[in-house]
Design a protein around this motif. Structure first.
Motif, PDB file in Angstrom:
ATOM      1  N   VAL A 100       4.329  53.763  20.781  1.00  0.00           N
ATOM      2  CA  VAL A 100       3.231  53.071  21.458  1.00  0.00           C
ATOM      3  C   VAL A 100       1.950  53.286  20.665  1.00  0.00           C
ATOM      4  O   VAL A 100       1.815  54.263  19.924  1.00  0.00           O
ATOM      5  CB  VAL A 100       3.037  53.584  22.904  1.00  0.00           C
ATOM      6  N   ASP A 101       1.018  52.374  20.832  1.00  0.00           N
ATOM      7  CA  ASP A 101      -0.296  52.513  20.218  1.00  0.00           C
ATOM      8  C   ASP A 101      -1.197  53.269  21.179  1.00  0.00           C
ATOM      9  O   ASP A 101      -1.224  52.960  22.374  1.00  0.00           O
ATOM     10  CB  ASP A 101      -0.912  51.145  19.919  1.00  0.00           C
ATOM     11  N   VAL A 102      -1.909  54.261  20.671  1.00  0.00           N
ATOM     12  CA  VAL A 102      -2.887  54.978  21.472  1.00  0.00           C
ATOM     13  C   VAL A 102      -4.214  55.009  20.736  1.00  0.00           C
ATOM     14  O   VAL A 102      -4.262  55.030  19.505  1.00  0.00           O
ATOM     15  CB  VAL A 102      -2.454  56.431  21.812  1.00  0.00           C
ATOM     16  N   GLU A 103      -5.262  54.965  21.523  1.00  0.00           N
ATOM     17  CA  GLU A 103      -6.613  55.124  20.995  1.00  0.00           C
ATOM     18  C   GLU A 103      -7.319  56.154  21.862  1.00  0.00           C
ATOM     19  O   GLU A 103      -7.458  55.976  23.066  1.00  0.00           O
ATOM     20  CB  GLU A 103      -7.379  53.808  21.018  1.00  0.00           C
ATOM     21  N   VAL A 104      -7.708  57.245  21.228  1.00  0.00           N
ATOM     22  CA  VAL A 104      -8.316  58.361  21.941  1.00  0.00           C
ATOM     23  C   VAL A 104      -9.574  58.759  21.178  1.00  0.00           C
ATOM     24  O   VAL A 104      -9.567  58.810  19.952  1.00  0.00           O
ATOM     25  CB  VAL A 104      -7.351  59.564  22.023  1.00  0.00           C
ATOM     26  N   ILE A 125     -11.627  61.783  20.297  1.00  0.00           N
ATOM     27  CA  ILE A 125     -11.532  63.246  20.300  1.00  0.00           C
ATOM     28  C   ILE A 125     -12.763  63.808  19.612  1.00  0.00           C
ATOM     29  O   ILE A 125     -13.040  63.474  18.459  1.00  0.00           O
ATOM     30  CB  ILE A 125     -10.249  63.730  19.596  1.00  0.00           C
ATOM     31  N   ASN A 126     -13.497  64.626  20.350  1.00  0.00           N
ATOM     32  CA  ASN A 126     -14.719  65.246  19.825  1.00  0.00           C
ATOM     33  C   ASN A 126     -15.675  64.208  19.251  1.00  0.00           C
ATOM     34  O   ASN A 126     -16.326  64.423  18.236  1.00  0.00           O
ATOM     35  CB  ASN A 126     -14.388  66.316  18.774  1.00  0.00           C
ATOM     36  N   GLY A 127     -15.723  63.060  19.937  1.00  0.00           N
ATOM     37  CA  GLY A 127     -16.653  62.008  19.546  1.00  0.00           C
ATOM     38  C   GLY A 127     -16.147  61.056  18.477  1.00  0.00           C
ATOM     39  O   GLY A 127     -16.820  60.077  18.167  1.00  0.00           O
ATOM     40  N   ARG A 128     -14.997  61.311  17.912  1.00  0.00           N
ATOM     41  CA  ARG A 128     -14.436  60.437  16.872  1.00  0.00           C
ATOM     42  C   ARG A 128     -13.245  59.666  17.409  1.00  0.00           C
ATOM     43  O   ARG A 128     -12.378  60.222  18.080  1.00  0.00           O
ATOM     44  CB  ARG A 128     -14.001  61.259  15.662  1.00  0.00           C
ATOM     45  N   ARG A 129     -13.199  58.384  17.073  1.00  0.00           N
ATOM     46  CA  ARG A 129     -12.105  57.521  17.537  1.00  0.00           C
ATOM     47  C   ARG A 129     -10.867  57.727  16.659  1.00  0.00           C
ATOM     48  O   ARG A 129     -10.960  57.764  15.433  1.00  0.00           O
ATOM     49  CB  ARG A 129     -12.536  56.065  17.472  1.00  0.00           C
ATOM     50  N   HIS A 130      -9.728  57.868  17.328  1.00  0.00           N
ATOM     51  CA  HIS A 130      -8.447  58.010  16.633  1.00  0.00           C
ATOM     52  C   HIS A 130      -7.493  56.972  17.194  1.00  0.00           C
ATOM     53  O   HIS A 130      -7.313  56.886  18.410  1.00  0.00           O
ATOM     54  CB  HIS A 130      -7.870  59.414  16.843  1.00  0.00           C
ATOM     55  N   ARG A 131      -6.901  56.189  16.292  1.00  0.00           N
ATOM     56  CA  ARG A 131      -5.904  55.180  16.682  1.00  0.00           C
ATOM     57  C   ARG A 131      -4.638  55.445  15.903  1.00  0.00           C
ATOM     58  O   ARG A 131      -4.670  55.545  14.678  1.00  0.00           O
ATOM     59  CB  ARG A 131      -6.413  53.777  16.363  1.00  0.00           C
ATOM     60  N   HIS A 132      -3.528  55.551  16.630  1.00  0.00           N
ATOM     61  CA  HIS A 132      -2.247  55.812  15.979  1.00  0.00           C
ATOM     62  C   HIS A 132      -1.118  55.167  16.771  1.00  0.00           C
ATOM     63  O   HIS A 132      -1.228  54.971  17.983  1.00  0.00           O
ATOM     64  CB  HIS A 132      -1.974  57.320  15.888  1.00  0.00           C
ATOM     65  N   ARG A 133      -0.045  54.907  16.081  1.00  0.00           N
ATOM     66  CA  ARG A 133       1.205  54.508  16.717  1.00  0.00           C
ATOM     67  C   ARG A 133       2.047  55.785  16.772  1.00  0.00           C
ATOM     68  O   ARG A 133       2.314  56.400  15.740  1.00  0.00           O
ATOM     69  CB  ARG A 133       1.893  53.412  15.925  1.00  0.00           C
ATOM     70  N   VAL A 134       2.427  56.182  17.980  1.00  0.00           N
ATOM     71  CA  VAL A 134       3.107  57.464  18.156  1.00  0.00           C
ATOM     72  C   VAL A 134       4.336  57.294  19.045  1.00  0.00           C
ATOM     73  O   VAL A 134       4.431  56.331  19.806  1.00  0.00           O
ATOM     74  CB  VAL A 134       2.160  58.519  18.788  1.00  0.00           C
ATOM     75  N   LEU A 166       1.190  63.500  28.153  1.00  0.00           N
ATOM     76  CA  LEU A 166       1.613  62.701  27.011  1.00  0.00           C
ATOM     77  C   LEU A 166       0.394  62.090  26.336  1.00  0.00           C
ATOM     78  O   LEU A 166      -0.609  61.782  26.991  1.00  0.00           O
ATOM     79  CB  LEU A 166       2.560  61.588  27.463  1.00  0.00           C
ATOM     80  N   ALA A 167       0.497  61.880  25.036  1.00  0.00           N
ATOM     81  CA  ALA A 167      -0.599  61.248  24.288  1.00  0.00           C
ATOM     82  C   ALA A 167      -0.909  59.875  24.866  1.00  0.00           C
ATOM     83  O   ALA A 167      -2.080  59.500  24.986  1.00  0.00           O
ATOM     84  CB  ALA A 167      -0.247  61.151  22.811  1.00  0.00           C
ATOM     85  N   VAL A 168       0.104  59.147  25.266  1.00  0.00           N
ATOM     86  CA  VAL A 168      -0.113  57.807  25.818  1.00  0.00           C
ATOM     87  C   VAL A 168      -0.927  57.861  27.115  1.00  0.00           C
ATOM     88  O   VAL A 168      -1.664  56.932  27.429  1.00  0.00           O
ATOM     89  CB  VAL A 168       1.220  57.051  26.006  1.00  0.00           C
ATOM     90  N   GLN A 169      -0.829  58.953  27.861  1.00  0.00           N
ATOM     91  CA  GLN A 169      -1.618  59.112  29.079  1.00  0.00           C
ATOM     92  C   GLN A 169      -3.100  59.305  28.772  1.00  0.00           C
ATOM     93  O   GLN A 169      -3.939  59.089  29.638  1.00  0.00           O
ATOM     94  CB  GLN A 169      -1.111  60.297  29.907  1.00  0.00           C
ATOM     95  N   ALA A 170      -3.410  59.707  27.557  1.00  0.00           N
ATOM     96  CA  ALA A 170      -4.806  59.904  27.146  1.00  0.00           C
ATOM     97  C   ALA A 170      -5.383  58.653  26.477  1.00  0.00           C
ATOM     98  O   ALA A 170      -6.534  58.667  26.039  1.00  0.00           O
ATOM     99  CB  ALA A 170      -4.912  61.091  26.192  1.00  0.00           C
ATOM    100  N   ASP A 171      -4.604  57.595  26.419  1.00  0.00           N
ATOM    101  CA  ASP A 171      -5.083  56.356  25.805  1.00  0.00           C
ATOM    102  C   ASP A 171      -6.369  55.906  26.494  1.00  0.00           C
ATOM    103  O   ASP A 171      -6.426  55.795  27.719  1.00  0.00           O
ATOM    104  CB  ASP A 171      -4.014  55.266  25.927  1.00  0.00           C
TER     105      ASP A 171
END
Length: 171
Positions: free
Chosen positions: A10-14, A16-25, A71-76
């Motif tokens: 799934v694609d997630v965008e979180v 973290i500490n003010g910086r945007r992170h987008r990954h397929r995980v 889960l990381a997806v829950q933090a999307d």
């Protein structure tokens, strides 16, 4: 009849500490593993992997969360804050709580320290005033090294730093 489709990734965008992170995980990737292994922020530790020890505590949308239970997806779409964000930006100095932990020898191996710091970060500093309340606040975090008294002392000292009175009124 409805068919439930499970996605392997799934694609997630979180943020973290003010910086945007987008990954397929992987859809079952834990938030703790995402923070450590995908984003590369290793201050969040994984101890028990059951939410019992508190070492993996981070803040998600300003609430303390056990990242090994999410889960990381829950933090999307969420705002996540880790221990790496506690010190003032662009500074080599520590936050008042980090400095108090250092000054009071409130850490030995340091494995649990990030979880303690993030747990404390999630509550109003006025809740740290009384030693009994500090113990209650930290009851969900385990430390095998310190015996806790130095941690309680550090929190009391940090309360004083936050309020400008130099510590507790105990003596």
């Amino acid at each position: 009849m409805t068919t439930i489709e499970t996605a392997a990734e799934v694609d997630v965008e979180v943020r973290i500490n003010g910086r945007r992170h987008r990954h397929r995980v992987p859809s079952r990737l834990l938030l703790s593993d995402y923070i450590r292994d995908v984003v590369g922020l290793t201050g969040t530790h994984v101890g028990c992997e059951h939410g019992y020890c508190g070492a993996c505590t981070v803040m998600v949308n300003q609430d303390a969360v056990r990242s090994c239970l999410m889960l990381a997806v829950q933090a999307d779409g969420a705002q996540v804050r880790t221990v790496e964000d506690l010190a003032p930006a662009g500074s080599e100095s520590l936050s008042p709580m980090q400095q108090a932990f250092h000054d009071n020898h409130a850490l030995q191996c340091g494995f649990c320290t990030a979880g303690f710091l993030m747990t404390l970060e999630s509550v109003d500093p006025d809740q740290w005033r009384e030693p009994e309340r500090i113990v209650e606040l930290l009851s969900g975090n385990l430390c095998r090294c310190t015996g806790y008294q130095n941690i309680v002392n550090a929190v009391a000292e940090a309360w004083g730093a936050y309020h400008g009175d130099g510590g507790s009124d105990d003596g």
